[in-house]
Design a protein around this motif. Sequence first.
Motif, mmCIF file in Angstrom:
data_model
loop_
_atom_site.group_PDB
_atom_site.id
_atom_site.type_symbol
_atom_site.label_atom_id
_atom_site.label_comp_id
_atom_site.label_asym_id
_atom_site.label_seq_id
_atom_site.Cartn_x
_atom_site.Cartn_y
_atom_site.Cartn_z
ATOM 1 N N PHE A 249 0.841 -1.203 0.000
ATOM 2 C CA PHE A 249 0.000 0.000 0.000
ATOM 3 C C PHE A 249 0.872 1.247 0.000
ATOM 4 O O PHE A 249 2.093 1.162 0.229
ATOM 5 C CB PHE A 249 -0.937 -0.006 1.215
ATOM 6 N N PRO B 199 -4.158 5.642 3.834
ATOM 7 C CA PRO B 199 -3.558 4.469 3.177
ATOM 8 C C PRO B 199 -4.431 3.936 2.056
ATOM 9 O O PRO B 199 -5.658 3.882 2.195
ATOM 10 C CB PRO B 199 -3.464 3.451 4.323
ATOM 11 N N SER C 41 -4.327 0.740 -1.175
ATOM 12 C CA SER C 41 -3.626 -0.361 -1.845
ATOM 13 C C SER C 41 -3.251 0.058 -3.257
ATOM 14 O O SER C 41 -3.985 0.817 -3.904
ATOM 15 C CB SER C 41 -4.540 -1.581 -1.964
ATOM 16 N N ALA D 52 -7.511 2.559 -6.238
ATOM 17 C CA ALA D 52 -8.968 2.559 -6.457
ATOM 18 C C ALA D 52 -9.599 3.005 -5.151
ATOM 19 O O ALA D 52 -9.414 2.358 -4.114
ATOM 20 C CB ALA D 52 -9.446 1.165 -6.836
ATOM 21 N N VAL D 53 -10.321 4.108 -5.185
ATOM 22 C CA VAL D 53 -10.760 4.766 -3.948
ATOM 23 C C VAL D 53 -12.281 4.748 -3.804
ATOM 24 O O VAL D 53 -13.004 5.188 -4.699
ATOM 25 C CB VAL D 53 -10.281 6.230 -3.936
ATOM 26 N N GLY E 28 -15.550 9.093 3.547
ATOM 27 C CA GLY E 28 -15.423 10.177 4.531
ATOM 28 C C GLY E 28 -14.733 11.357 3.904
ATOM 29 O O GLY E 28 -14.652 11.469 2.676
ATOM 30 N N GLU E 29 -14.189 12.243 4.751
ATOM 31 C CA GLU E 29 -13.674 13.532 4.274
ATOM 32 C C GLU E 29 -12.548 13.389 3.238
ATOM 33 O O GLU E 29 -12.601 13.984 2.157
ATOM 34 C CB GLU E 29 -13.172 14.328 5.494
ATOM 35 N N THR F 220 -11.410 10.683 1.463
ATOM 36 C CA THR F 220 -11.737 9.938 0.233
ATOM 37 C C THR F 220 -12.734 10.727 -0.624
ATOM 38 O O THR F 220 -12.706 10.633 -1.846
ATOM 39 C CB THR F 220 -12.282 8.534 0.564
ATOM 40 N N THR G 285 -13.474 -2.849 -1.765
ATOM 41 C CA THR G 285 -12.202 -2.339 -2.288
ATOM 42 C C THR G 285 -11.052 -3.323 -2.037
ATOM 43 O O THR G 285 -9.936 -3.083 -2.482
ATOM 44 C CB THR G 285 -11.852 -0.970 -1.669
ATOM 45 N N MET H 225 -4.111 3.988 10.132
ATOM 46 C CA MET H 225 -2.678 4.214 9.935
ATOM 47 C C MET H 225 -2.376 5.697 9.927
ATOM 48 O O MET H 225 -3.121 6.482 9.347
ATOM 49 C CB MET H 225 -2.237 3.586 8.617
HETATM 50 C C1 LIG Z 1 -3.512 -1.010 4.127
HETATM 51 C C2 LIG Z 1 -4.787 -0.311 3.732
HETATM 52 C C3 LIG Z 1 -5.179 -0.328 2.415
HETATM 53 C C4 LIG Z 1 -6.352 0.328 2.038
HETATM 54 N N1 LIG Z 1 -6.701 0.289 0.723
HETATM 55 C C5 LIG Z 1 -7.799 0.937 0.316
HETATM 56 C C6 LIG Z 1 -8.157 0.948 -1.066
HETATM 57 O O1 LIG Z 1 -7.486 0.351 -1.922
HETATM 58 N N2 LIG Z 1 -9.258 1.639 -1.424
HETATM 59 C C7 LIG Z 1 -10.041 2.318 -0.494
HETATM 60 O O2 LIG Z 1 -11.022 2.933 -0.900
HETATM 61 N N3 LIG Z 1 -9.741 2.296 0.818
HETATM 62 C C8 LIG Z 1 -8.642 1.635 1.251
HETATM 63 N N4 LIG Z 1 -8.316 1.657 2.593
HETATM 64 C C9 LIG Z 1 -9.216 2.347 3.547
HETATM 65 C C10 LIG Z 1 -8.960 3.843 3.491
HETATM 66 O O3 LIG Z 1 -7.674 4.141 3.967
HETATM 67 C C11 LIG Z 1 -10.023 4.572 4.333
HETATM 68 O O4 LIG Z 1 -11.283 4.385 3.732
HETATM 69 C C12 LIG Z 1 -9.722 6.060 4.408
HETATM 70 O O5 LIG Z 1 -8.602 6.277 5.216
HETATM 71 C C13 LIG Z 1 -10.933 6.815 4.946
HETATM 72 O O6 LIG Z 1 -10.614 8.174 5.146
HETATM 73 P P1 LIG Z 1 -11.749 9.292 5.116
HETATM 74 O O7 LIG Z 1 -11.175 10.562 5.646
HETATM 75 O O8 LIG Z 1 -12.366 9.369 3.764
HETATM 76 O O9 LIG Z 1 -12.864 8.717 6.047
HETATM 77 P P2 LIG Z 1 -13.073 8.904 7.623
HETATM 78 O O10 LIG Z 1 -14.371 9.587 7.823
HETATM 79 O O11 LIG Z 1 -11.851 9.478 8.270
HETATM 80 O O12 LIG Z 1 -13.195 7.397 8.066
HETATM 81 C C14 LIG Z 1 -14.123 6.485 7.544
HETATM 82 C C15 LIG Z 1 -13.654 5.092 7.949
HETATM 83 O O13 LIG Z 1 -12.438 4.794 7.220
HETATM 84 C C16 LIG Z 1 -11.467 4.154 8.047
HETATM 85 N N5 LIG Z 1 -10.238 5.009 8.168
HETATM 86 C C17 LIG Z 1 -10.197 6.332 8.353
HETATM 87 N N6 LIG Z 1 -8.934 6.802 8.390
HETATM 88 C C18 LIG Z 1 -8.133 5.741 8.253
HETATM 89 C C19 LIG Z 1 -6.723 5.564 8.236
HETATM 90 N N7 LIG Z 1 -5.839 6.581 8.368
HETATM 91 N N8 LIG Z 1 -6.246 4.302 8.096
HETATM 92 C C20 LIG Z 1 -7.101 3.272 7.903
HETATM 93 N N9 LIG Z 1 -8.448 3.375 7.907
HETATM 94 C C21 LIG Z 1 -8.964 4.578 8.090
HETATM 95 C C22 LIG Z 1 -12.174 3.936 9.368
HETATM 96 O O14 LIG Z 1 -12.784 2.657 9.354
HETATM 97 C C23 LIG Z 1 -13.241 4.975 9.424
HETATM 98 O O15 LIG Z 1 -14.306 4.600 10.242
HETATM 99 C C24 LIG Z 1 -7.149 0.999 3.007
HETATM 100 C C25 LIG Z 1 -6.761 0.996 4.352
HETATM 101 C C26 LIG Z 1 -5.586 0.356 4.713
HETATM 102 C C27 LIG Z 1 -5.173 0.360 6.146
#
Ligand SMILES: Cc1cc2nc3c(=O)[nH]c(=O)nc-3n(C[C@H](O)[C@H](O)[C@H](O)COP(=O)(O)OP(=O)(O)OC[C@H]3O[C@@H](n4cnc5c(N)ncnc54)[C@H](O)[C@@H]3O)c2cc1C
Length: 268
Positions: free
Chosen positions: A34, A46, A48, A62-63, A67-68, A70, A107, A218
């Motif tokens: 990732f 984070p 992938s 691929a997103v 939340g805020e 994404t 995802t 993360m």
């Molecule tokens: C190793 C890894 C690979 C990922 N790959 C993908 C991918 O390929 N495509 C994809 O759409 N999403 C992926 N995600 C999830 C993505 O990181 C979260 O959806 C994103 O961080 C949400 O941020 P936000 O501000 O939009 O939402 P927020 O409103 O901040 O959070 C919504 C939800 O997203 C998760 N999240 C929020 N912040 C983080 C963070 N820093 N680390 C991990 N999870 C979090 C929590 O479950 C939270 O409840 C991956 C997460 C990890 C750990």
Amino acid sequence: MRTVKLLSVTAETPTVKSFKFIDELCSKGEPGQFIMVWIPGVDEVPMSLSILDPEGRQAAIAVKRVGEATDALYNMKTGDIIGVRGPFGSSYTVSRAGKVMLVGGGTGLASLAPLAERLVKEMTEVTFLMGAKTKDELLFYERIRSLLSESKGRLMATTEDGSFGRRGLVTTLAEKLFRQDEKFSMVYTCGPERMMQIMFLLAKEFNVPFEASLERFMRCAIGLCGSCVIGKYRVCQNGPVFRDQQLNEVEDEFGRWRREFDGRRTRI
Ligand SMILES: Cc1cc2nc3c(=O)[nH]c(=O)nc-3n(C[C@H](O)[C@H](O)[C@H](O)COP(=O)(O)OP(=O)(O)OC[C@H]3O[C@@H](n4cnc5c(N)ncnc54)[C@H](O)[C@@H]3O)c2cc1C
Ligand code: FES
């Protein structure tokens, strides 16, 4: 951190878009790894690596908008600038030869698609099971279908509402194949954690080696801050791809508990 310009933005499903960019280090990442993506003025999250193209020095993510951060990324256009760090973490063990099962949902398919491409290159026979709530949400269906149509592999889809493929859960289909006595040399999975936990128990029951890619909060992505712990492991460094032996050690947390942003444990 490197800043990169978005080469293309492609709608994949009603809630998922692909973002392609040129970056040599990302293009040379391994399936399952990732990167940290910085969205200027918003956050760093984070993602992938969903496309690995070392010849073209290109990569993609691929997103899904949840939340805020994404949401802001989802609204970006070709030519906009993002920041990238990485690739980070462990990758899938690429089986050379044999017959393997890939099980993905949501995802999670982003990290399994480059793995399938690598496995086909290695002449490994791939059975790819893909699940979604409804037809429109099946991510990368055409990409995988076209890949496997040129190899010995097969693609089977499930939808919970029955709008495409078999009606029901992808884990039910996987169980059916195991009970029909199909033999696999490895199971790989990425998607909702409850789905991965069921696959973990099935692989254990049928004695098949297993790898799963986990998600946790993360921040640093380099093993320093501790936000991403599961048992004795840090998902950003020891994972995100974990082997069955490692998952045995965190069985009381895997599929059951995760940590919120402030460190609180919550049920999955
Ligand atoms: C190793 C890894 C690979 C990922 N790959 C993908 C991918 O390929 N495509 C994809 O759409 N999403 C992926 N995600 C999830 C993505 O990181 C979260 O959806 C994103 O961080 C949400 O941020 P936000 O501000 O939009 O939402 P927020 O409103 O901040 O959070 C919504 C939800 O997203 C998760 N999240 C929020 N912040 C983080 C963070 N820093 N680390 C991990 N999870 C979090 C929590 O479950 C939270 O409840 C991956 C997460 C990890 C750990
Ligand atoms: S994200 Fe900081 S230790 Fe894993």
